[in-house]
Design a protein around this motif. Structure first.
Motif, PDB file in Angstrom:
ATOM      1  N   ARG A 191       0.717  -1.126   0.030  1.00  0.00           N
ATOM      2  CA  ARG A 191      -0.021   0.105   0.217  1.00  0.00           C
ATOM      3  C   ARG A 191       0.803   1.198  -0.046  1.00  0.00           C
ATOM      4  O   ARG A 191       0.348   2.303  -0.520  1.00  0.00           O
ATOM      5  CB  ARG A 191      -0.852  -0.009   1.318  1.00  0.00           C
ATOM      6  N   ALA A 252      -7.791  -0.107   6.504  1.00  0.00           N
ATOM      7  CA  ALA A 252      -8.496   0.206   5.192  1.00  0.00           C
ATOM      8  C   ALA A 252      -9.152   1.363   5.068  1.00  0.00           C
ATOM      9  O   ALA A 252      -9.035   2.005   3.809  1.00  0.00           O
ATOM     10  CB  ALA A 252      -9.656  -1.084   5.474  1.00  0.00           C
ATOM     11  N   THR A 255      -6.545   3.833   3.888  1.00  0.00           N
ATOM     12  CA  THR A 255      -6.307   3.369   2.422  1.00  0.00           C
ATOM     13  C   THR A 255      -7.320   4.177   1.573  1.00  0.00           C
ATOM     14  O   THR A 255      -7.057   5.006   0.626  1.00  0.00           O
ATOM     15  CB  THR A 255      -6.172   1.969   2.120  1.00  0.00           C
ATOM     16  N   TRP A 315     -12.437  -6.224   6.448  1.00  0.00           N
ATOM     17  CA  TRP A 315     -11.833  -5.037   6.320  1.00  0.00           C
ATOM     18  C   TRP A 315     -10.583  -5.342   5.448  1.00  0.00           C
ATOM     19  O   TRP A 315     -10.113  -4.475   4.457  1.00  0.00           O
ATOM     20  CB  TRP A 315     -11.503  -4.250   7.501  1.00  0.00           C
ATOM     21  N   GLU A 319     -10.321  -3.511   1.957  1.00  0.00           N
ATOM     22  CA  GLU A 319      -8.934  -2.665   1.212  1.00  0.00           C
ATOM     23  C   GLU A 319      -8.482  -2.977   0.121  1.00  0.00           C
ATOM     24  O   GLU A 319      -8.410  -2.267  -0.832  1.00  0.00           O
ATOM     25  CB  GLU A 319      -7.980  -2.894   2.579  1.00  0.00           C
TER      26      GLU A 319
END
Length: 326
Positions: A191, A252, A255, A315, A319
């Protein structure tokens, strides 16, 4: 015929080497920062590459996206001593004039004219760009389809203008182009790299090519998302008990927020119960907006554990929906 590839260890030339299969790979040690890192990568990989020292670092213009005038003209002239079919690592996104059909034709003509003095020593030279009509994404896909390993391709290639301690900076247009090609072919970036990609493109759109902007727009959807509290943000618990915040929820929501989405708490709680929910979310640092209204919150998407037919709230999976946009 003897095939020569101008080899940098970058993504394009590495992939072309595997697909085109040259007889000779030439690397020019020109002394620029990214060139030194490319050479280190090549040495570590143990690739069979002929290294030619040719310091051109004093000619590079960093303020013009690290432009180096006549770069490929120097390289092609030297390469003509090693073979007669010379390939440049140009793809569809290549915009420099020394990666065009016109350049190939003119340099071939010039070199053949100069070598015509000794026709018994040299075969006619042809400069080629065999993958000029192929995007980086397509080139990588072709390699994978021919049995190539995407993890190896990512690990053994170096495409960066401003390396930091020998590692890609993830803050230059070259890093972004590599990111797009690998992301489009299913490579699993973490991420943080995705956030770096989004932030770079947001602040440098004028430097980014069309395929980079296209992927950026898929990440930056700018949606409004209404998120339920009890049983969604928190674990299921019998009223009036409030469950703990679910695993993965904070990450999540962070993000989703960093990718440009507006997140609104959507709960039927009112009064003190509503304030309790707000305080729990704030204390946890959840990037939510709080709109204390009666009725349904207007949004593009709703996340709620009570949705009919919806799977249990996970979650981590939610995400992934935002990180894997293809």
């Amino acid at each position: 015929m003897k095939k020569v590839l101008l080899y940098s260890g970058g993504m394009d030339s590495w992939l072309i080497d595997k697909i085109w299969k040259p007889d000779v790979r030439l690397f020019f040690n020109i002394g620029t920062a990214n060139n030194k890192c490319e050479l280190d990568f090549i040495k570590r990989s143990g690739a069979d590459v002929k290294v030619i020292d040719m310091d051109l670092s004093h000619l590079e213009i960093p303020s013009e996206n690290f432009y180096l005038p006549l770069r490929n003209l120097y390289f092609v002239a030297m390469a003509s001593n090693y073979g007669n079919v010379i390939a440049l690592g140009a793809t569809a996104s290549s915009t420099h004039l020394d990666k065009t059909e016109e350049f190939c034709e003119m340099t071939s003509s010039l070199i053949n004219y100069l070598l015509s003095e000794k026709p018994h020593l040299f075969e006619p030279v042809k400069v080629v760009i065999p993958f000029k009509d192929v995007t980086k994404t397509q080139l990588l896909k072709k390699y994978i389809n021919e049995g190539g390993d995407i993890e190896k391709a990512y690990r053994e290639t170096f495409s960066c203008y401003s390396p930091v301690n020998g590692e890609p900076c993830m803050n230059c247009s070259s890093c972004m182009s590599k990111f797009v090609a690998f992301y489009n072919n299913g490579y699993k970036f973490d991420r943080e790299d995705i956030f770096k990609f989004v932030e770079f493109v947001r602040t440098h759109k004028d430097k980014c090519k069309a395929d980079v902007i296209e992927l950026y727009n898929k990440f930056k959807t700018g949606k409004t998302i209404a998120i339920d509290f009890d049983g969604t943000i928190t674990e299921d618990a019998p009223y009036p008990v409030t469950g703990a915040i679910r695993d993965g929820c904070f990450q999540a929501l962070e993000t989703m927020h960093k990718l440009g989405n507006r997140l609104i708490l959507n709960t039927c709680r009112t009064g003190d119960d509503y304030e309790e929910a707000v305080n729990i979310c704030k204390e946890a640092g959840l990037p939510l907006e709080y709109v204390d209204i009666v009725g349904k919150v207007r949004a593009d998407y709703y996340i709620d554990n009570k949705n009919l037919g919806a799977p249990p709230i996970n979650w981590y999976e939610i995400e992934e929906m935002f990180l894997r946009v293809l």
